[in-house]
Write a protein that holds these residues in place. Structure first.
Motif, PDB file in Angstrom:
ATOM      1  N   VAL A 282      12.496  11.093  -4.773  1.00 36.14           N
ATOM      2  CA  VAL A 282      11.536  12.014  -5.095  1.00 36.14           C
ATOM      3  C   VAL A 282      10.962  12.933  -3.998  1.00 36.14           C
ATOM      4  O   VAL A 282       9.714  13.647  -4.163  1.00 36.14           O
ATOM      5  N   GLY A 283      11.610  13.090  -2.983  1.00 35.59           N
ATOM      6  CA  GLY A 283      11.413  14.418  -2.201  1.00 35.59           C
ATOM      7  C   GLY A 283      10.099  13.848  -1.249  1.00 35.59           C
ATOM      8  O   GLY A 283       9.569  12.842  -1.248  1.00 35.59           O
ATOM      9  N   TYR A 284       9.532  14.724  -0.461  1.00 33.80           N
ATOM     10  CA  TYR A 284       8.247  14.525   0.351  1.00 33.80           C
ATOM     11  C   TYR A 284       7.196  14.238  -0.525  1.00 33.80           C
ATOM     12  O   TYR A 284       7.011  14.918  -1.589  1.00 33.80           O
ATOM     13  N   LYS A 285       6.388  13.337   0.130  1.00 36.55           N
ATOM     14  CA  LYS A 285       5.097  13.095  -0.486  1.00 36.55           C
ATOM     15  C   LYS A 285       3.994  13.156   0.493  1.00 36.55           C
ATOM     16  O   LYS A 285       3.993  12.819   1.831  1.00 36.55           O
ATOM     17  N   SER A 286       2.500  13.381  -0.136  1.00 38.33           N
ATOM     18  CA  SER A 286       1.492  13.735   0.942  1.00 38.33           C
ATOM     19  C   SER A 286       1.179  12.180   1.420  1.00 38.33           C
ATOM     20  O   SER A 286       1.549  10.972   0.708  1.00 38.33           O
ATOM     21  N   GLN A 287       0.205  11.906   2.311  1.00 39.03           N
ATOM     22  CA  GLN A 287      -0.249  10.673   2.682  1.00 39.03           C
ATOM     23  C   GLN A 287      -0.924  10.109   1.545  1.00 39.03           C
ATOM     24  O   GLN A 287      -0.759   8.574   1.392  1.00 39.03           O
ATOM     25  N   ASP A 288      -1.664  10.550   0.680  1.00 39.16           N
ATOM     26  CA  ASP A 288      -2.203   9.963  -0.568  1.00 39.16           C
ATOM     27  C   ASP A 288      -1.349   9.471  -1.393  1.00 39.16           C
ATOM     28  O   ASP A 288      -1.369   8.507  -2.268  1.00 39.16           O
ATOM     29  N   GLU A 289      -0.163  10.380  -1.633  1.00 34.60           N
ATOM     30  CA  GLU A 289       0.722   9.888  -2.567  1.00 34.60           C
ATOM     31  C   GLU A 289       1.525   8.633  -2.017  1.00 34.60           C
ATOM     32  O   GLU A 289       1.981   7.628  -2.842  1.00 34.60           O
ATOM     33  N   VAL A 290       2.048   8.911  -0.751  1.00 35.76           N
ATOM     34  CA  VAL A 290       2.600   7.485  -0.203  1.00 35.76           C
ATOM     35  C   VAL A 290       1.889   6.279  -0.167  1.00 35.76           C
ATOM     36  O   VAL A 290       2.394   5.005  -0.668  1.00 35.76           O
ATOM     37  N   ALA A 291       0.539   6.455  -0.167  1.00 34.69           N
ATOM     38  CA  ALA A 291      -0.366   5.217  -0.069  1.00 34.69           C
ATOM     39  C   ALA A 291      -0.417   4.561  -1.634  1.00 34.69           C
ATOM     40  O   ALA A 291      -0.382   3.392  -1.800  1.00 34.69           O
ATOM     41  N   ALA A 292      -0.294   5.450  -2.344  1.00 35.38           N
ATOM     42  CA  ALA A 292      -0.211   5.061  -3.910  1.00 35.38           C
ATOM     43  C   ALA A 292       1.146   4.354  -4.166  1.00 35.38           C
ATOM     44  O   ALA A 292       0.935   3.400  -4.937  1.00 35.38           O
ATOM     45  N   LEU A 293       2.221   4.856  -3.621  1.00 38.70           N
ATOM     46  CA  LEU A 293       3.441   4.158  -3.972  1.00 38.70           C
ATOM     47  C   LEU A 293       3.399   2.881  -3.143  1.00 38.70           C
ATOM     48  O   LEU A 293       4.087   1.911  -3.673  1.00 38.70           O
ATOM     49  N   LEU A 294       2.925   2.873  -2.149  1.00 38.31           N
ATOM     50  CA  LEU A 294       2.738   1.369  -1.368  1.00 38.31           C
ATOM     51  C   LEU A 294       2.149   0.352  -2.311  1.00 38.31           C
ATOM     52  O   LEU A 294       2.178  -0.728  -2.092  1.00 38.31           O
ATOM     53  N   ARG A 295       0.981   0.878  -2.982  1.00 39.27           N
ATOM     54  CA  ARG A 295       0.404  -0.137  -3.930  1.00 39.27           C
ATOM     55  C   ARG A 295       1.244  -0.586  -4.863  1.00 39.27           C
ATOM     56  O   ARG A 295       0.833  -1.636  -5.474  1.00 39.27           O
TER      57      ARG A 295
END
Length: 412
Positions: A282-295
């Motif tokens: 999925v390429g680079y993601k922002s900090q908020d997007e990474v946080a959402a994926l971690l959930r």
């Protein structure tokens, strides 16, 4: 009086180095003046979210300035202090790695140092701090010699430890006001390549995260593994793909999301063709997007062959996500095997598969590991607390009363 600090690194801001951005923000929140400098301008594709775009707009870019009239102005200003300029020239010559190409680069670093020196004086900055102590660290060292402005640096690794003599880590440590080592492992490597007379200024400052950003309800369902990192050989992703092949038989709904980009992406995508439907790049993601994926994640996997102390592991643990990582460098200082995750031997696909199978198959185990991991991050890897400790180092060394401890009182 608090120092006015310039932060220098090779590229800033960058999606893979958000910990530097958090550190800068934490110091500013404490009232310190911090201005950012970057040797090169990072491509816009590496800026994720409005915070990074704003940081990029406010950063001084050394190489761009060196390719303009500012290079002439910088060297004209330097020649008004010929003694300091000649000392920097001698230092550049004495610390060159050897070889024609490396020597040419050393003089490029000297030119960049002159441009940076001109900028620091114009902005009234009184301390220079460097992250990633390789080429940008050389620029910082030469700039300090040219200006008399003291410098410090954060020592990460692992790559600088492969060539410590090439990058003159000994000289950089000797000349720095202090060194912020990201782990006990990094500090031990600094001790190996420096005179014991300098060990007292080797402190441990963790790269941290904001635990509150990741304190959200977990909404993960099914079996979802997450990898976040640069898609380069050192990250060991082929080992993870090999482990995935055998895990799918027992977990037919298993998914793996790989966040990041890099030189090996095309080869890894080709390698994962047989796992289509189970693996997403999925390429680079922002900090908020990474946080959402971690959930959504069941576990975070980092099968690296070499690391410093990966911030993404801190992010996962802060989000109560168990981690499976390799037992290398400083990783065991963060992840306790069997408590907050599993540590496996690097390159061992079978061991990685077994650790992932254990976590995927036991929800109670995952919950316990998640709680233990978050407690560890809150206690020792909170970015606000680490920024306060770093501010204490800046102010203590500036005022002549440097802290005598490796970590803040009560810290591990």
């Amino acid at each position: 009086m608090s120092p006015r600090i310039a932060y220098l690194t090779g590229e800033y801001p960058r999606a893979t180095d958000t910990f530097i951005q958090r550190e800068v923000a934490g110091l500013r929140a404490l009232g310190l003046t911090v201005e950012t400098c970057s040797v090169r301008r990072t491509g816009v594709e590496h800026h994720t979210g409005p915070e990074q775009r704003a940081e990029a707009a406010g950063t001084f870019h050394v190489l761009e300035a060196a390719l303009s009239w500012r290079l002439f102005a910088a060297h004209l200003a330097a020649w008004r202090r010929p003694g300091a300029w000649l000392r920097a020239l001698r230092l550049a010559w004495r610390t060159r790695p050897g070889g024609i190409k490396a020597t040419l680069y050393q003089f490029i670093y000297l030119a960049e140092a002159a441009v940076l020196a001109h900028h620091l004086r114009a902005r009234g900055l009184t301390h220079l701090h460097n992250h990633i102590a390789k080429s940008s660290g050389t620029v910082a060292m030469l700039c300090a010699e040219m200006t008399g402005i003291p410098y410090s640096f954060t020592l990460h690794g692992p790559d600088i430890f492969y060539e410590p003599h090439y990058w003159r880590l000994d000289e950089k440590i000797a000349r720095a006001r202090f060194v912020a080592c990201i782990s006990h492992f990094a500090r031990s490597q600094a001790m190996a390549f420096s005179d014991p007379a300098h060990w007292g200024k080797l402190h441990i400052v963790h790269c941290g995260v904001d635990p509150a950003r990741y304190d959200r309800p977990r909404d993960g369902a099914g079996a979802h593994l997450l990898f976040v990192g640069r898609l380069a050989a050192v990250k060991g992703v082929p080992v993870l793909l090999e482990a995935m092949e055998s895990l799918i038989a027992d977990h037919p709904g298993l998914r793996l999301t790989l966040v990041g980009d890099g030189p090996e992406r095309a080869a890894l995508e080709a390698r994962a063709e047989g796992l289509r439907g189970h693996v997403d790049f999925v390429g680079y993601k922002s900090q908020d997007e990474v946080a959402a994926l971690l959930r959504e994640a069941t576990a975070l996997v980092l099968p690296s062959f070499a690391e410093g102390l990966p911030v993404v592991l801190m992010e996962a643990l802060a989000a109560r996500v168990p981690v499976v990582a390799t037992r290398i460098a400083g990783v065991a200082e963060l992840v306790e095997d069997g408590v907050s995750g599993r540590l496996v031997a690097p390159g061992d696909a079978g061991g990685l598969r077994a650790a992932l199978a254990e976590i995927l198959g036991d929800g109670t185990l995952r919950a316990g590991m998640g709680a233990a991991g978050r407690a560890r991050v809150v206690a020792e890897f909170d970015s606000a607390r680490e920024a306060a400790w770093l501010a204490q180092l800046f102010e203590g060394y500036s005022g002549g009363t440097p802290p005598a401890t490796l970590r803040p009182e009560g810290g591990a």
